[in-house]
Write a protein that holds these residues in place. Structure first.
Motif, mmCIF file in Angstrom:
data_model
loop_
_atom_site.group_PDB
_atom_site.id
_atom_site.type_symbol
_atom_site.label_atom_id
_atom_site.label_comp_id
_atom_site.label_asym_id
_atom_site.label_seq_id
_atom_site.Cartn_x
_atom_site.Cartn_y
_atom_site.Cartn_z
ATOM 1 N N GLU A 100 0.868 -1.187 0.000
ATOM 2 C CA GLU A 100 0.000 0.000 0.000
ATOM 3 C C GLU A 100 0.898 1.228 0.000
ATOM 4 O OE1 GLU A 100 -3.282 0.597 0.119
ATOM 5 O OE2 GLU A 100 -4.095 -1.432 0.292
ATOM 6 N N LEU A 101 0.860 2.006 -1.092
ATOM 7 C CA LEU A 101 1.752 3.158 -1.225
ATOM 8 C C LEU A 101 0.922 4.381 -1.594
ATOM 9 C CD1 LEU A 101 4.511 1.363 -3.351
ATOM 10 C CD2 LEU A 101 4.616 1.849 -0.902
ATOM 11 N N HIS A 102 0.763 5.282 -0.672
ATOM 12 C CA HIS A 102 0.017 6.527 -0.907
ATOM 13 C C HIS A 102 -1.366 6.261 -1.491
ATOM 14 C CE1 HIS A 102 4.035 7.915 -0.333
ATOM 15 N NE2 HIS A 102 4.436 7.528 -1.526
ATOM 16 N N GLY A 103 -2.037 5.264 -0.975
ATOM 17 C CA GLY A 103 -3.389 4.984 -1.446
ATOM 18 C C GLY A 103 -3.449 4.126 -2.688
ATOM 19 N N HIS A 104 -2.289 3.788 -3.270
ATOM 20 C CA HIS A 104 -2.241 2.878 -4.416
ATOM 21 C C HIS A 104 -1.720 1.526 -3.964
ATOM 22 C CE1 HIS A 104 -3.049 6.137 -7.140
ATOM 23 N NE2 HIS A 104 -1.973 6.795 -6.771
ATOM 24 N N ARG A 105 -2.222 0.477 -4.613
ATOM 25 C CA ARG A 105 -1.760 -0.872 -4.295
ATOM 26 C C ARG A 105 -0.805 -1.355 -5.388
ATOM 27 N NH1 ARG A 105 -7.146 -3.840 -4.419
ATOM 28 N NH2 ARG A 105 -7.311 -2.306 -6.101
ATOM 29 N N LEU A 106 0.463 -1.511 -5.001
ATOM 30 C CA LEU A 106 1.477 -2.022 -5.925
ATOM 31 C C LEU A 106 1.618 -3.522 -5.703
ATOM 32 C CD1 LEU A 106 3.877 -1.733 -7.939
ATOM 33 C CD2 LEU A 106 5.340 -1.298 -5.934
ATOM 34 N N GLY A 107 1.324 -4.298 -6.735
ATOM 35 C CA GLY A 107 1.482 -5.743 -6.674
ATOM 36 C C GLY A 107 2.796 -6.148 -7.318
ATOM 37 N N ILE A 108 3.541 -6.985 -6.630
ATOM 38 C CA ILE A 108 4.823 -7.460 -7.162
ATOM 39 C C ILE A 108 4.840 -8.971 -7.065
ATOM 40 C CG2 ILE A 108 7.342 -7.361 -6.993
ATOM 41 C CD1 ILE A 108 6.760 -4.813 -5.122
ATOM 42 N N ALA A 109 5.030 -9.640 -8.211
ATOM 43 C CA ALA A 109 5.244 -11.083 -8.211
ATOM 44 C C ALA A 109 6.685 -11.318 -8.617
ATOM 45 C CB ALA A 109 4.289 -11.781 -9.177
ATOM 46 N N LEU A 149 1.267 -13.625 -10.580
ATOM 47 C CA LEU A 149 0.876 -12.361 -11.209
ATOM 48 C C LEU A 149 -0.643 -12.269 -11.333
ATOM 49 C CD1 LEU A 149 3.605 -12.165 -14.013
ATOM 50 C CD2 LEU A 149 3.227 -10.403 -12.266
ATOM 51 N N ARG A 150 -1.259 -13.359 -11.772
ATOM 52 C CA ARG A 150 -2.711 -13.347 -12.013
ATOM 53 C C ARG A 150 -3.501 -13.272 -10.708
ATOM 54 N NH1 ARG A 150 -0.844 -17.211 -15.656
ATOM 55 N NH2 ARG A 150 -1.584 -18.957 -14.374
ATOM 56 N N ALA A 151 -2.865 -13.694 -9.610
ATOM 57 C CA ALA A 151 -3.585 -13.747 -8.324
ATOM 58 C C ALA A 151 -3.587 -12.413 -7.581
ATOM 59 C CB ALA A 151 -2.965 -14.822 -7.434
ATOM 60 N N LEU A 152 -2.702 -11.487 -7.961
ATOM 61 C CA LEU A 152 -2.562 -10.250 -7.183
ATOM 62 C C LEU A 152 -3.676 -9.261 -7.503
ATOM 63 C CD1 LEU A 152 1.304 -9.735 -7.384
ATOM 64 C CD2 LEU A 152 -0.045 -10.366 -5.363
ATOM 65 N N ASP A 153 -4.303 -8.754 -6.465
ATOM 66 C CA ASP A 153 -5.357 -7.741 -6.608
ATOM 67 C C ASP A 153 -4.716 -6.389 -6.289
ATOM 68 O OD1 ASP A 153 -7.702 -6.357 -6.787
ATOM 69 O OD2 ASP A 153 -8.445 -6.995 -4.818
ATOM 70 N N CYS A 154 -4.490 -5.580 -7.322
ATOM 71 C CA CYS A 154 -3.730 -4.346 -7.106
ATOM 72 C C CYS A 154 -4.051 -3.327 -8.203
ATOM 73 C CB CYS A 154 -2.240 -4.667 -7.109
ATOM 74 S SG CYS A 154 -1.678 -5.449 -8.631
ATOM 75 N N ASP A 155 -3.484 -2.123 -8.056
ATOM 76 C CA ASP A 155 -3.684 -1.069 -9.051
ATOM 77 C C ASP A 155 -2.588 -1.078 -10.117
ATOM 78 O OD1 ASP A 155 -5.903 -0.025 -7.565
ATOM 79 O OD2 ASP A 155 -4.441 0.803 -6.156
ATOM 80 N N ALA A 189 4.555 -15.856 -19.143
ATOM 81 C CA ALA A 189 3.930 -15.711 -17.816
ATOM 82 C C ALA A 189 3.570 -14.253 -17.561
ATOM 83 C CB ALA A 189 4.880 -16.227 -16.734
ATOM 84 N N ILE A 190 4.474 -13.355 -17.904
ATOM 85 C CA ILE A 190 4.246 -11.918 -17.699
ATOM 86 C C ILE A 190 3.064 -11.449 -18.543
ATOM 87 C CG2 ILE A 190 5.289 -9.668 -18.223
ATOM 88 C CD1 ILE A 190 8.009 -11.066 -17.317
ATOM 89 N N ASP A 191 2.959 -11.978 -19.752
ATOM 90 C CA ASP A 191 1.862 -11.594 -20.640
ATOM 91 C C ASP A 191 0.529 -12.225 -20.257
ATOM 92 O OD1 ASP A 191 3.274 -9.830 -22.213
ATOM 93 O OD2 ASP A 191 3.781 -11.306 -23.757
ATOM 94 N N SER A 192 0.552 -13.183 -19.352
ATOM 95 C CA SER A 192 -0.704 -13.836 -18.956
ATOM 96 C C SER A 192 -1.482 -13.020 -17.927
ATOM 97 C CB SER A 192 -0.420 -15.231 -18.373
ATOM 98 O OG SER A 192 0.105 -15.147 -17.053
ATOM 99 N N ALA A 193 -0.904 -11.896 -17.492
ATOM 100 C CA ALA A 193 -1.547 -11.036 -16.490
ATOM 101 C C ALA A 193 -1.428 -9.583 -16.972
ATOM 102 C CB ALA A 193 -0.854 -11.207 -15.141
ATOM 103 N N PRO A 194 -2.204 -8.673 -16.371
ATOM 104 C CA PRO A 194 -2.118 -7.255 -16.787
ATOM 105 C C PRO A 194 -0.885 -6.565 -16.198
ATOM 106 C CG PRO A 194 -3.771 -7.506 -15.076
ATOM 107 C CD PRO A 194 -3.287 -8.898 -15.404
ATOM 108 N N THR A 195 0.290 -7.099 -16.507
ATOM 109 C CA THR A 195 1.548 -6.595 -15.953
ATOM 110 C C THR A 195 1.876 -5.227 -16.551
ATOM 111 O OG1 THR A 195 2.248 -8.913 -15.919
ATOM 112 C CG2 THR A 195 3.949 -7.240 -15.486
ATOM 113 N N ALA A 196 2.270 -4.291 -15.686
ATOM 114 C CA ALA A 196 2.598 -2.940 -16.154
ATOM 115 C C ALA A 196 4.083 -2.781 -16.446
ATOM 116 C CB ALA A 196 2.174 -1.903 -15.106
#
Ligand code: FE2
Length: 247
Positions: A100-109, A149-155, A189-196
């Protein structure tokens, strides 16, 4: 906006102590988290891990790391990870975390990854048991990375590996060793999720910027490539490279 500092292949031992620290002391002012893409130590000893914990501990921002092949060299990777966790770092291996960073959720796999090569020039699971083990190791790691990656609930979602997911960021390395530097399975694997953003290291003579077949920006943050203590990328702002600062 989330600002991520990233570096890989810092290879800390007692001779490196103090080299990164002045730039690291500036981190809270320029980034919200530090991600380290493996090869934290030179030979993967507990003593070197303690040096790493000293150099990269107590930074005032969350530190998330994966191990690299060098961190496995002494067969003490579990102890190395333990030292780093005791110093407050998050060590990922086939799993993920949401910050949780300044109200944003950063997901890291994160996962170390492994080799095998890239489309048109890759190892296949055929023939000797040793080759099947080699390819199977990469397949299993890539599968876990994709699932994480697919399991993380984040922004905003980031993939952190040591080995490379694409060949573009290896440009500068001898073609003959590409299969030992990464695998297209990590890219899938990276392309299988909405990776930024996908961050990796390992290729000291590679190139910073690339992209997966699915269009995800890939950055090789190996210290010899970026030539500074860390690069800063920004997420949720359009251009990942717009936050780049020299330190
Ligand atoms: Fe490496």
């Amino acid at each position: 906006m989330i600002r991520i500092a990233a570096v890989g292949d810092v290879h800390v031992d007692k001779d490196v102590l103090g080299r990164y620290r002045p730039a690291l002391e500036e981190l809270p002012g320029v980034a919200d988290a530090l991600l380290i893409a493996g090869d934290l130590t030179r030979h993967g000893t507990v003593e070197e891990a303690e040096c790493m914990a000293t150099e990269f501990g107590d930074l005032g921002v969350p530190v998330v790391v994966v191990l690299g092949n060098h961190d496995h060299q002494s067969d003490q990777q579990d102890q190395v990870a333990g030292v780093l966790r005791d110093a407050g770092m998050t060590v990922l291996e086939g799993d993920g975390i949401v910050l949780e960073l300044h109200g944003h959720r950063l997901g890291i796999a994160g996962a170390k990854g492994f080799g095998g090569g890239f489309a048109g020039a890759c190892a296949s699971s055929f023939g000797e048991r040793e080759m099947k083990n080699f390819v199977g190791t990469t397949e299993a790691i890539a599968e876990r990375l994709g699932a994480s990656l697919r399991a993380l609930d984040c922004d905003a979602l980031v993939a952190l590996t040591h080995y490379a997911p694409v060949p573009e960021t290896l440009a500068g390395e001898p073609l003959e060793i590409y299969p030992f530097l990464g695998s297209y399975l990590l890219g899938q694997a990276i392309d299988s999720a909405p990776t930024a953003l996908a961050l990796h290291g390992h290729a000291h003579h590679g190139t910073e910027r690339g992209r997966t077949p699915g269009g995800v920006p890939v950055r090789n943050v190996s210290h010899p490539v970026i030539k500074q203590a860390y690069n800063v990328y920004q997420l949720l702002s359009g251009d990942v490279d717009a936050g780049l600062v020299a330190v």
